[in-house]
Scaffold this motif. Structure first.
Motif, PDB file in Angstrom:
ATOM      1  N   TYR A   1       0.816  -1.210   0.000  1.00  0.00           N
ATOM      2  CA  TYR A   1       0.000   0.000   0.000  1.00  0.00           C
ATOM      3  C   TYR A   1       0.853   1.264   0.000  1.00  0.00           C
ATOM      4  N   LYS A   2       0.213   2.371  -0.379  1.00  0.00           N
ATOM      5  CA  LYS A   2       0.691   3.733  -0.149  1.00  0.00           C
ATOM      6  C   LYS A   2      -0.393   4.399   0.671  1.00  0.00           C
ATOM      7  N   LEU A   3      -0.002   5.183   1.674  1.00  0.00           N
ATOM      8  CA  LEU A   3      -1.005   5.683   2.606  1.00  0.00           C
ATOM      9  C   LEU A   3      -0.540   6.961   3.277  1.00  0.00           C
ATOM     10  N   ASP A   4      -1.438   7.916   3.343  1.00  0.00           N
ATOM     11  CA  ASP A   4      -1.243   9.110   4.154  1.00  0.00           C
ATOM     12  C   ASP A   4      -2.411   9.163   5.121  1.00  0.00           C
ATOM     13  N   GLY A   5      -2.298   8.410   6.216  1.00  0.00           N
ATOM     14  CA  GLY A   5      -3.397   8.313   7.169  1.00  0.00           C
ATOM     15  C   GLY A   5      -3.324   7.015   7.940  1.00  0.00           C
ATOM     16  N   ALA A   6      -4.482   6.451   8.254  1.00  0.00           N
ATOM     17  CA  ALA A   6      -4.568   5.215   9.040  1.00  0.00           C
ATOM     18  C   ALA A   6      -5.408   4.185   8.295  1.00  0.00           C
ATOM     19  N   LEU A   7      -5.080   2.923   8.494  1.00  0.00           N
ATOM     20  CA  LEU A   7      -5.766   1.833   7.805  1.00  0.00           C
ATOM     21  C   LEU A   7      -6.141   0.760   8.818  1.00  0.00           C
TER      22      LEU A   7
ATOM     23  N   ALA B   1      -9.794   3.054   5.252  1.00  0.00           N
ATOM     24  CA  ALA B   1      -8.670   3.989   5.333  1.00  0.00           C
ATOM     25  C   ALA B   1      -9.213   5.371   5.666  1.00  0.00           C
ATOM     26  N   VAL B   2      -8.510   6.064   6.560  1.00  0.00           N
ATOM     27  CA  VAL B   2      -8.848   7.426   6.929  1.00  0.00           C
ATOM     28  C   VAL B   2      -7.602   8.269   6.689  1.00  0.00           C
ATOM     29  N   GLY B   3      -7.718   9.302   5.885  1.00  0.00           N
ATOM     30  CA  GLY B   3      -6.577  10.157   5.597  1.00  0.00           C
ATOM     31  C   GLY B   3      -6.784  10.914   4.315  1.00  0.00           C
ATOM     32  N   SER B   4      -5.731  11.524   3.829  1.00  0.00           N
ATOM     33  CA  SER B   4      -5.854  12.328   2.613  1.00  0.00           C
ATOM     34  C   SER B   4      -5.681  11.498   1.349  1.00  0.00           C
ATOM     35  N   SER B   5      -4.955  10.372   1.414  1.00  0.00           N
ATOM     36  CA  SER B   5      -4.817   9.513   0.239  1.00  0.00           C
ATOM     37  C   SER B   5      -4.463   8.095   0.661  1.00  0.00           C
ATOM     38  N   ALA B   6      -4.912   7.126  -0.137  1.00  0.00           N
ATOM     39  CA  ALA B   6      -4.610   5.714   0.116  1.00  0.00           C
ATOM     40  C   ALA B   6      -4.668   4.955  -1.198  1.00  0.00           C
ATOM     41  N   HIS B   7      -3.770   4.006  -1.358  1.00  0.00           N
ATOM     42  CA  HIS B   7      -3.756   3.122  -2.526  1.00  0.00           C
ATOM     43  C   HIS B   7      -3.356   1.732  -2.040  1.00  0.00           C
ATOM     44  N   ILE B   8      -4.242   0.748  -2.201  1.00  0.00           N
ATOM     45  CA  ILE B   8      -3.937  -0.636  -1.844  1.00  0.00           C
ATOM     46  C   ILE B   8      -3.641  -1.375  -3.131  1.00  0.00           C
ATOM     47  N   ASP B   9      -2.414  -1.840  -3.249  1.00  0.00           N
ATOM     48  CA  ASP B   9      -1.988  -2.540  -4.450  1.00  0.00           C
ATOM     49  C   ASP B   9      -2.292  -4.028  -4.361  1.00  0.00           C
ATOM     50  N   HIS B  10      -2.155  -4.598  -3.176  1.00  0.00           N
ATOM     51  CA  HIS B  10      -2.316  -6.037  -3.014  1.00  0.00           C
ATOM     52  C   HIS B  10      -2.771  -6.325  -1.587  1.00  0.00           C
ATOM     53  N   LEU B  11      -3.708  -7.263  -1.438  1.00  0.00           N
ATOM     54  CA  LEU B  11      -4.186  -7.688  -0.127  1.00  0.00           C
ATOM     55  C   LEU B  11      -4.283  -9.207  -0.128  1.00  0.00           C
ATOM     56  N   ARG B  12      -3.662  -9.838   0.868  1.00  0.00           N
ATOM     57  CA  ARG B  12      -3.717 -11.293   0.983  1.00  0.00           C
ATOM     58  C   ARG B  12      -4.063 -11.644   2.429  1.00  0.00           C
ATOM     59  N   ILE B  13      -5.037 -12.524   2.609  1.00  0.00           N
ATOM     60  CA  ILE B  13      -5.457 -12.989   3.932  1.00  0.00           C
ATOM     61  C   ILE B  13      -4.939 -14.410   4.114  1.00  0.00           C
ATOM     62  N   LEU B  14      -4.233 -14.656   5.211  1.00  0.00           N
ATOM     63  CA  LEU B  14      -3.691 -15.978   5.505  1.00  0.00           C
ATOM     64  C   LEU B  14      -4.602 -16.670   6.511  1.00  0.00           C
ATOM     65  N   PHE B  15      -5.036 -17.892   6.176  1.00  0.00           N
ATOM     66  CA  PHE B  15      -5.903 -18.697   7.029  1.00  0.00           C
ATOM     67  C   PHE B  15      -5.170 -19.959   7.452  1.00  0.00           C
ATOM     68  N   SER B  16      -5.581 -20.516   8.578  1.00  0.00           N
ATOM     69  CA  SER B  16      -5.046 -21.785   9.062  1.00  0.00           C
ATOM     70  C   SER B  16      -6.219 -22.720   9.336  1.00  0.00           C
ATOM     71  N   PRO B  17      -6.148 -23.976   8.897  1.00  0.00           N
ATOM     72  CA  PRO B  17      -7.248 -24.907   9.177  1.00  0.00           C
ATOM     73  C   PRO B  17      -7.308 -25.244  10.667  1.00  0.00           C
ATOM     74  N   THR B  18      -8.494 -25.547  11.141  1.00  0.00           N
ATOM     75  CA  THR B  18      -8.666 -25.965  12.532  1.00  0.00           C
ATOM     76  C   THR B  18      -8.941 -27.455  12.572  1.00  0.00           C
ATOM     77  N   THR B  19      -8.756 -28.026  13.728  1.00  0.00           N
ATOM     78  CA  THR B  19      -9.168 -29.414  13.910  1.00  0.00           C
ATOM     79  C   THR B  19     -10.540 -29.402  14.551  1.00  0.00           C
ATOM     80  N   ARG B  20     -11.427 -30.121  13.958  1.00  0.00           N
ATOM     81  CA  ARG B  20     -12.812 -30.122  14.426  1.00  0.00           C
ATOM     82  C   ARG B  20     -12.984 -31.212  15.469  1.00  0.00           C
ATOM     83  N   ARG B  21     -13.527 -30.821  16.622  1.00  0.00           N
ATOM     84  CA  ARG B  21     -13.777 -31.787  17.699  1.00  0.00           C
ATOM     85  C   ARG B  21     -15.223 -32.268  17.606  1.00  0.00           C
ATOM     86  N   VAL B  22     -15.426 -33.555  17.872  1.00  0.00           N
ATOM     87  CA  VAL B  22     -16.777 -34.137  17.829  1.00  0.00           C
ATOM     88  C   VAL B  22     -17.277 -34.344  19.231  1.00  0.00           C
TER      89      VAL B  22
END
Length: 88
Positions: free
Chosen positions: A11-17, A67-88
């Protein structure tokens, strides 16, 4: 079921995200958590990470990036997940 762990951003940012996650694992009850990106000036394209807290788990999530500020540009966003073990 999965655990959301991190959001990686270029990202490029002038503010808060911030990244907000909503989950509806418990029926109609919506749980909402907001995680702020560490505040730092980013006049040129840079990368950052916001780490999600404990307790997030489920199948259905809504993600919102704000985003709060005078300018923001998000070039790429990736969310990382982890599998859980399901209990019965």
């Amino acid at each position: 079921l999965v655990h959301p762990l991190y959001a990686y951003l270029d990202y490029k940012l002038d503010g808060a995200l911030a990244v907000t996650i909503e989950q509806t694992q418990r029926g109609a009850v919506v749980e909402r958590y907001t995680y702020a990106l560490p505040a730092e000036a980013a006049e040129v394209l840079t990368n950052g990470r916001t780490q999600f807290g404990r307790g997030l788990r489920g199948r259905h999530f809504t993600l919102e990036v704000s985003a709060v500020g005078s300018s923001a540009h998000i070039d790429h966003l990736r969310i990382l997940f982890s599998p859980t073990t399901r209990r019965v």
